[in-house]
Scaffold this active site. Structure first.
Site, PDB file in Angstrom:
ATOM      1  N   ASP A   1      43.402 115.338  19.373  1.00 50.30           N
ATOM      2  CA  ASP A   1      43.207 115.638  20.791  1.00 50.30           C
ATOM      3  C   ASP A   1      44.497 116.211  21.332  1.00 50.30           C
ATOM      4  OD1 ASP A   1      44.664 113.198  22.320  1.00 50.30           O
ATOM      5  OD2 ASP A   1      43.532 112.355  20.654  1.00 50.30           O
TER       6      ASP A   1
ATOM      7  N   ASP B   1      38.239 109.875  29.868  1.00 55.36           N
ATOM      8  CA  ASP B   1      39.463 109.181  29.465  1.00 55.36           C
ATOM      9  C   ASP B   1      39.800 108.179  30.563  1.00 55.36           C
ATOM     10  OD1 ASP B   1      42.033 108.344  28.891  1.00 55.36           O
ATOM     11  OD2 ASP B   1      42.879 110.341  28.656  1.00 55.36           O
TER      12      ASP B   1
ATOM     13  N   GLU C   1      41.814 104.694  31.178  1.00 55.62           N
ATOM     14  CA  GLU C   1      42.826 103.864  30.534  1.00 55.62           C
ATOM     15  C   GLU C   1      43.834 103.377  31.558  1.00 55.62           C
ATOM     16  OE1 GLU C   1      46.117 106.281  28.626  1.00 55.62           O
ATOM     17  OE2 GLU C   1      44.457 107.729  28.392  1.00 55.62           O
TER      18      GLU C   1
END
Length: 294
Positions: free
Chosen positions: A86, A175, A177
């Site tokens: 990524d 994403d 987090e």
């Protein structure tokens, strides 16, 4: 929307010294792509980062640092199976033909963050990876304290997070987090966070017909969603656990992982400096099934 500095080539991730260095030396010594001695650890690993500079794992580095057991360049990592990377603007210019030639089969790249940032390398990376035969997809760095989940899902879908059944496009990734800019859970309660994630999922599926992939860590998910099991039957899990162990630690409620980000200090031909390495949990045929929604 916020005004963002554009990091220069000199501030991108540098390659950590690959051979003959152990432990603390890995954290102190770096090399350039050509192998010459260079500055210490990359600037992207600094504790303070500016809005828009986030990348997969940025929040984990800010809140938890890099675990001592993380596989590093020059240390064997689980590079068997179907391998991927990524990337974001931190990697700079990428030679995707070399990436594919090195055995990398898939890649997700940063497209958006919040509702006011588009990664400046995305419009180059996305078609170039496709042209090189890399099965590619886009990811959105979530800022749950900035706007609703639905608003960010629509921003993502409009700015690179779309999907098409062309044998080379993966569904988009949320994403979600540790907050690299402040409090770990973005100031939201576990109930609010569950609602935010579900709203993102629902809006993204309405726009693309696909279940969004969730990238997270066990520690963030268990803390900030309160061990929520509500997404395990809907979203494939991309778990971040930087370790040389044979399997990652999973967030509560997820019975298995689809993708495992096993290191943030990997090395791949065609990419100058550190790059996140990932493993797909299955064969290439299963990866293509994920891409094509079959």
């Amino acid at each position: 929307m916020f005004s963002l500095p554009r990091p220069s080539t000199g501030t991108r991730r540098r390659t950590v010294t690959a051979l003959g260095v152990l432990g603390a030396a890995l954290a102190l010594t770096a090399t350039t792509a050509g192998g010459a001695s260079a500055a210490p650890r990359p600037d992207r690993d600094r504790v303070a980062i500016e809005p828009g500079e986030a990348y997969m794992g940025a929040g984990t580095r800010v809140h938890e640092g890099v675990p001592a057991g993380e596989p590093s360049m020059g240390v064997l990592a689980p590079t068997d199976g179907v391998q991927g990377i990524d990337v974001s603007h931190w990697q700079g210019a990428i030679n995707w033909t070399s990436v594919r030639g090195s055995g990398i089969q898939f890649a997700w790249m940063k497209a958006t963050e919040g509702t006011g940032y588009k990664d400046p390398r995305f419009n180059t990376n996305y078609p170039a990876a496709h042209a090189a035969g890399v099965i590619r997809g886009a990811y959105h760095f979530a800022l749950p304290n900035a706007s609703s989940g639905a608003t960010q899902a629509n921003y993502f879908a409009t700015n690179g997070g779309g999907w098409s059944r062309d044998n080379l496009t993966l569904p988009g990734v949320l994403d979600i987090e540790h907050n690299p800019y402040g409090a770990m859970c973005y100031g939201l309660s576990t109930t609010q966070m569950r609602t935010w994630i579900n709203d993102f999922y629902t809006a993204y599926k309405a726009r693309t017909s696909r279940d969004v992939v969730i990238y997270t860590t066990a520690s963030w998910w268990n803390t900030c969603t309160g061990n929520w099991t509500g997404m395990s039957a809907k979203s494939p899990l991309w778990v971040a656990h930087w370790t040389s162990a044979s399997a990652p630690t999973l967030p509560s409620g997820f019975p298995t992982w689809t993708v495992w980000q096993y290191t943030s200090t990997g090395s791949v031909a065609g990419v100058a400096g550190n790059v996140d390495r990932n493993k797909f949990n299955g064969s290439r045929d299963r990866l293509l099934a994920l891409a094509n929604n079959t």
